[in-house]
Design an enzyme around this catalytic site. Structure first.
Site, short mmCIF file in Angstrom:
data_model
loop_
_atom_site.label_atom_id
_atom_site.label_comp_id
_atom_site.label_asym_id
_atom_site.label_seq_id
_atom_site.Cartn_x
_atom_site.Cartn_y
_atom_site.Cartn_z
N HIS A 134 -2.37 3.10 -10.13
CA HIS A 134 -2.98 4.72 -10.12
C HIS A 134 -2.93 5.73 -10.45
O HIS A 134 -1.29 5.93 -10.60
CB HIS A 134 -4.00 4.81 -8.53
CG HIS A 134 -4.99 4.11 -8.06
ND1 HIS A 134 -4.91 2.37 -7.82
CD2 HIS A 134 -6.61 3.99 -7.95
CE1 HIS A 134 -6.38 1.81 -7.49
NE2 HIS A 134 -6.94 3.25 -7.62
N LYS A 146 -2.67 10.18 -6.25
CA LYS A 146 -3.60 9.39 -5.36
C LYS A 146 -2.54 9.58 -4.31
O LYS A 146 -1.66 8.78 -4.45
CB LYS A 146 -3.09 8.01 -5.70
CG LYS A 146 -4.20 6.70 -4.81
CD LYS A 146 -4.57 5.67 -5.63
CE LYS A 146 -5.34 4.58 -4.52
NZ LYS A 146 -6.38 5.65 -3.89
#
Length: 242
Positions: free
Chosen positions: A131, A135
């Site tokens: 990600h 995140k």
């Protein structure tokens, strides 16, 4: 027309859901930020979608229960205490909790469950996710969802089989475990791979998200479905009839 309210409307997912609603011409009951009172939105909406933060979940569930409003929970990084609150709420209202609202990921989880059920425990299962750099939780909610599907396919649970940290001299891999690896960097929206590795062969199931619109599309579909359901705890698989 069903009115959908958004908790966490100023976040990336909240904005994507609002854009999806606008594109569909659907009723948008409004949205809230973390500082806002959640009760008025719960009263105004036919169904709620929550992509805010774990810290806000308790108040959002309380507001939904008070107004008897169904709620879709897409917030990740939840603890066992959060899940206990969701179970309590599901006794009174319809609640759909998921680590990923993508229709593709929902189908992928079904394929992972099927593969794990049909292959022996000497096939090692590893889950790799990547990600964007912003995140804050790891592994991702989607990785945990896929891991839970694999564990379910083998008739066990993640609590009994998961391995999250490998560093130093770890020794040989234990049979039947489900390993996780998390990568963070750049602007990656979400890549997930489930690797089933046997002796001399390997199966890889992969999902790559190119746009947050896929999560918004699935969240809206889930909300419209949930608005018609009786109290209980639901998952995305049921939205697709899996």
């Amino acid at each position: 027309m069903t009115a959908i309210g958004i908790y966490g409307s100023r976040g990336r997912m909240g904005q994507a859901i609002a854009a999806e609603l606008a594109g569909l011409g659907a009723r948008h009951a409004g949205g809230t930020d973390a500082k806002d009172d959640p009760a008025p939105l719960a009263q105004a909406a036919d169904v709620l979608v929550d992509f805010s933060s774990p810290a806000a979940l308790e108040a959002h569930l309380a507001a939904a229960r008070a107004s008897r409003t169904p709620i879709v929970i897409g917030t990740t990084g939840l603890s066992s205490a959060h899940h206990a609150l969701i179970d309590e709420a599901a006794a009174e209202i319809a609640v759909l909790q998921t680590g990923n609202t993508s229709l593709g990921v929902t189908l992928m989880a079904q394929l992972v469950r099927e593969a794990a059920a049909r292959l022996d425990s000497d096939w090692d299962i590893e889950i790799v996710e990547m990600h964007h750099r912003h995140k804050v939780d790891a592994p991702s909610g989607t990785a945990l969802l896929l891991g839970a599907a694999a564990a379910d396919g083998r008739g066990t649970t993640l609590a009994e089989t998961s391995v999250y940290d490998r560093a130093g001299v770890t020794g040989a891999r234990s049979e039947g475990t489900i390993g996780f690896a998390s990568l963070r960097g750049g602007s990656v929206i979400g890549d997930h791979s489930v690797v089933l590795a046997g002796e001399g062969e390997r199966i890889e199931l992969v999902h790559r998200a190119d746009s947050r619109a896929i999560f918004a599309r699935g969240a809206v579909r889930a909300a419209l479905w949930l608005a018609k359901q009786a109290p209980g705890r639901y998952a995305m698989a049921e939205v697709l009839g899996l």
